[in-house]
Design an enzyme around this catalytic site. Structure first.
Site, mmCIF file in Angstrom:
data_model
loop_
_atom_site.group_PDB
_atom_site.id
_atom_site.type_symbol
_atom_site.label_atom_id
_atom_site.label_comp_id
_atom_site.label_asym_id
_atom_site.label_seq_id
_atom_site.Cartn_x
_atom_site.Cartn_y
_atom_site.Cartn_z
ATOM 1 N N PRO A 86 0.938 -1.147 -0.049
ATOM 2 C CA PRO A 86 -0.129 -0.008 -0.017
ATOM 3 C C PRO A 86 1.072 1.239 -0.083
ATOM 4 C CG PRO A 86 -0.640 -1.625 1.698
ATOM 5 C CD PRO A 86 0.548 -2.198 1.021
ATOM 6 N N CYS A 87 0.530 2.149 -0.993
ATOM 7 C CA CYS A 87 1.132 3.420 -1.103
ATOM 8 C C CYS A 87 0.450 4.640 -1.360
ATOM 9 C CB CYS A 87 2.400 3.335 -1.851
ATOM 10 S SG CYS A 87 3.926 2.330 -1.628
ATOM 11 N N GLN A 88 -0.475 4.688 -0.324
ATOM 12 C CA GLN A 88 -1.771 5.715 -0.473
ATOM 13 C C GLN A 88 -1.248 7.148 -0.737
ATOM 14 O OE1 GLN A 88 -2.057 2.957 0.980
ATOM 15 N NE2 GLN A 88 -4.162 2.159 0.774
ATOM 16 N N GLY A 89 -0.132 7.367 -0.166
ATOM 17 C CA GLY A 89 0.525 8.692 -0.536
ATOM 18 C C GLY A 89 0.868 9.052 -1.909
ATOM 19 N N PHE A 90 1.048 7.969 -2.800
ATOM 20 C CA PHE A 90 1.492 8.345 -4.189
ATOM 21 C C PHE A 90 0.219 8.369 -5.018
ATOM 22 C CE2 PHE A 90 5.199 6.419 -1.860
ATOM 23 C CZ PHE A 90 5.959 7.394 -2.087
#
Length: 350
Positions: A86-90
């Site tokens: 998970p890399c929601q900030g991207f």
């Protein structure tokens, strides 16, 4: 000389497994997912409904040791370690079209992926994520370290619509192998459309499929707005002025696809965690006056028609399960490409 027709058992591990989209593609390509790791209870429930032979570890990946995973591998080799940290900030929505990523602790879960690569030493690796990850300094450092470990690395941003998925969705794909360069699979020539995916389904009120029967209920004003939206691709921009929301009348307002209908003979827009809500994107049925159902969303994600999802959970949780998944058909073509690469380098079993 290597006999490429020899059947070789290929073992895989799925990190951040979600509801099992990546695993489904790997299974279809001939891999046996020995272990899946997932923290969220509803995702674990969905995964187990469809992949009963896989051992699921329901823990935070930061609390899992390589030794714990190796216990389920035994003495068998690990051919593929795959995952979608998970890399929601991207995500483009979270970043609001700015180059700088949003600070989010989950961004650093890519480090856990790298840790397990180092400790498990799989023959091949595959990671999928949002395109913006390629500019993240931590990801660039990980790629350097993977090369030092002996992996030949390929990184490309691909669109799943080029691989038989009836949806436009750009993803970053990283593939690596200790055997040499793998390369990306050749795109399919045939376009898959919304019509191909969902036109043969019965309407919700006539279907026996529990997932097809789930459909959002709207206020009278929203229902009227949907009824007035032109069939087969219309949007809120086509509505009479008195039905256009005030927030949409402002100059420079984005999110043009909200309250829009899908087009029968085109790809769907990206299926997201808001796919069961017409205010979150172009998620209206091409001709019926409603938002798409969970079954339709899953088919647009290229899940098999028989894929199971829990129906005793809130609708927004169901939408997140489906929208956050890696399209299985896209995973299949990536996994099949890796399987062919591994088999071409394996000695004949005695």
């Amino acid at each position: 000389m290597v006999n490429r027709s020899t059947k070789i058992k290929l073992n895989a591990i799925d990190l951040f497994a979600g509801c099992g989209g990546l695993s489904q593609g790997m299974h279809d390509a001939g891999f046996h997912t020995k272990v899946a790791i997932e923290l969220e209870p509803v995702a674990v429930k969905a995964y187990k409904l469809n992949h009963p032979s896989t051992h699921v570890i329901q823990k935070d990946i930061r609390d899992i040791s390589a030794r714990e995973i190796k216990n389920f591998l035994g003495n068998e080799p690990l051919h593929l370690l795959a995952g979608c940290p998970p890399c929601q900030g991207f995500s483009s929505v979270r970043r609001l079209n700015k180059k700088q990523s949003v600070r989010d602790d989950r961004n650093n879960l890519v480090l856990e992926y790298f840790r397990l690569v180092k400790e498990l030493k799989p023959i091949a690796i595959m990671m999928e994520n949002v395109p913006a990850l390629k500019d993240y300094y931590l990801f660039k450092e990980i790629v350097k370290e993977l090369k030092l470990l002996g992996y030949y690395i390929d990184i490309e941003v691909l669109n799943v619509k080029e691989y038989g998925v009836p949806q436009s969705r750009r993803r970053l794909v990283m593939i690596g192998s200790l055997f040499g360069k793998v390369g990306m699979p050749t795109p399919k020539n045939k376009k898959a459309t919304v019509r191909d995916a969902i036109s043969n389904l019965l309407p919700p009120d006539k279907s026996n499929d529990p997932l097809q029967k789930i459909v959002a209920k709207h206020s009278d004003s929203v229902t009227r707005r949907i009824e007035l939206t032109p069939k087969d691709g219309g949007s809120w921009k086509d509505l009479p002025k008195q039905f256009i929301l005030n927030c949409h009348k402002k100059e420079g307002v984005g999110f043009n696809d909200v309250y829009g209908r899908l087009r029968w003979d085109d790809y769907s827009t990206t299926i997201t965690g808001g796919c069961l809500n017409p205010s979150k994107g172009r998620f209206l049925h091409p001709e019926q006056n409603r938002v798409i159902t969970p079954r339709e969303a899953a088919l647009l994600q290229s899940f098999p028609k028989t894929y199971k999802f829990p129906i005793d959970i809130p609708k927004h949780s169901l939408a997140l399960l489906i929208g956050n998944a890696l399209p299985p058909k896209f995973s299949y073509f990536q996994s099949k490409n890796i399987a062919s690469h591994i088999k071409s380098h394996q000695p004949n079993p005695q």
